[in-house]
Design an enzyme around this catalytic site. Structure first.
Site, mmCIF file in Angstrom:
data_model
loop_
_atom_site.group_PDB
_atom_site.id
_atom_site.type_symbol
_atom_site.label_atom_id
_atom_site.label_comp_id
_atom_site.label_asym_id
_atom_site.label_seq_id
_atom_site.Cartn_x
_atom_site.Cartn_y
_atom_site.Cartn_z
ATOM 1 N N GLY A 29 12.386 48.407 -131.964
ATOM 2 C CA GLY A 29 12.340 47.722 -130.677
ATOM 3 C C GLY A 29 12.301 46.217 -130.819
ATOM 4 O O GLY A 29 12.929 45.491 -130.034
ATOM 5 N N ASP A 30 11.591 45.736 -131.823
ATOM 6 C CA ASP A 30 11.518 44.299 -132.087
ATOM 7 C C ASP A 30 12.913 43.743 -132.374
ATOM 8 O O ASP A 30 13.301 42.703 -131.834
ATOM 9 C CB ASP A 30 10.582 44.039 -133.270
ATOM 10 C CG ASP A 30 10.535 42.582 -133.681
ATOM 11 O OD1 ASP A 30 10.186 41.736 -132.836
ATOM 12 O OD2 ASP A 30 10.853 42.288 -134.851
ATOM 13 N N ALA A 31 13.673 44.448 -133.195
ATOM 14 C CA ALA A 31 15.024 43.993 -133.541
ATOM 15 C C ALA A 31 15.942 43.994 -132.318
ATOM 16 O O ALA A 31 16.670 43.026 -132.079
ATOM 17 C CB ALA A 31 15.596 44.880 -134.640
ATOM 18 N N ALA B 49 8.356 50.448 -132.846
ATOM 19 C CA ALA B 49 8.179 49.014 -132.591
ATOM 20 C C ALA B 49 9.054 48.178 -133.524
ATOM 21 O O ALA B 49 9.601 47.148 -133.118
ATOM 22 C CB ALA B 49 6.715 48.624 -132.739
ATOM 23 N N GLU C 100 14.907 41.192 -129.865
ATOM 24 C CA GLU C 100 15.290 39.869 -130.379
ATOM 25 C C GLU C 100 16.787 39.623 -130.189
ATOM 26 O O GLU C 100 17.205 38.547 -129.768
ATOM 27 C CB GLU C 100 14.926 39.739 -131.855
ATOM 28 C CG GLU C 100 15.379 38.436 -132.472
ATOM 29 C CD GLU C 100 14.280 37.468 -132.793
ATOM 30 O OE1 GLU C 100 14.614 36.294 -133.025
ATOM 31 O OE2 GLU C 100 13.109 37.852 -132.804
#
Length: 131
Positions: free
Chosen positions: A15-17, A12, A20
């Protein structure tokens, strides 16, 4: 890299990076003349937990996420982490699951599938905002 050796929150985190960056790229391409503060406000519409929860649930309902990928979402969703004050627990957990899936796809070099999920997910968010 074997993603089953990585924890769900690590997936995660990545994945967040990735998500974004993809959202920022799309926002800038659509609105190149906006000032940075406005670009930031536009980006938040897609990266906040409630939006990501809508995206991942919509992707699953529409058949974009297969059962094996949904298991990654569930693994990420079920991880214990601190919830921001401005997010509902269920939204934050589904958002974490979505980010885990994006991280999984990134590390497994399934970039085409990852890009498809992100772009369709952003359209789901846009449709939800319009309705």
């Amino acid at each position: 890299m074997e993603t089953n050796q990585l924890g769900s929150l690590t997936l995660a985190f990545m994945g967040d990076a990735i998500y974004e960056i993809k959202v920022r790229e799309m926002v800038i391409k659509r609105n190149p003349a906006l000032k940075v503060n406005e670009l930031h406000k536009e980006t938040i519409k897609y990266v906040k937990a409630s939006a990501q929860a809508k995206a991942v649930l919509g992707l699953f309902e529409e058949g974009y996420i297969r059962e094996d990928d949904w298991n990654i979402v569930k693994r990420g969703r079920n991880q214990v982490s601190s919830i921001p004050k401005n997010a509902k627990v269920s939204d934050y957990r589904y958002a974490t699951g979505f980010e885990a899936l994006i991280g999984h796809l990134y590390f497994n070099e399934e970039h085409e599938k990852m890009d498809t999920l992100i772009s369709r997910g952003m359209r789901i968010i846009e449709e939800a905002v319009r309705n």
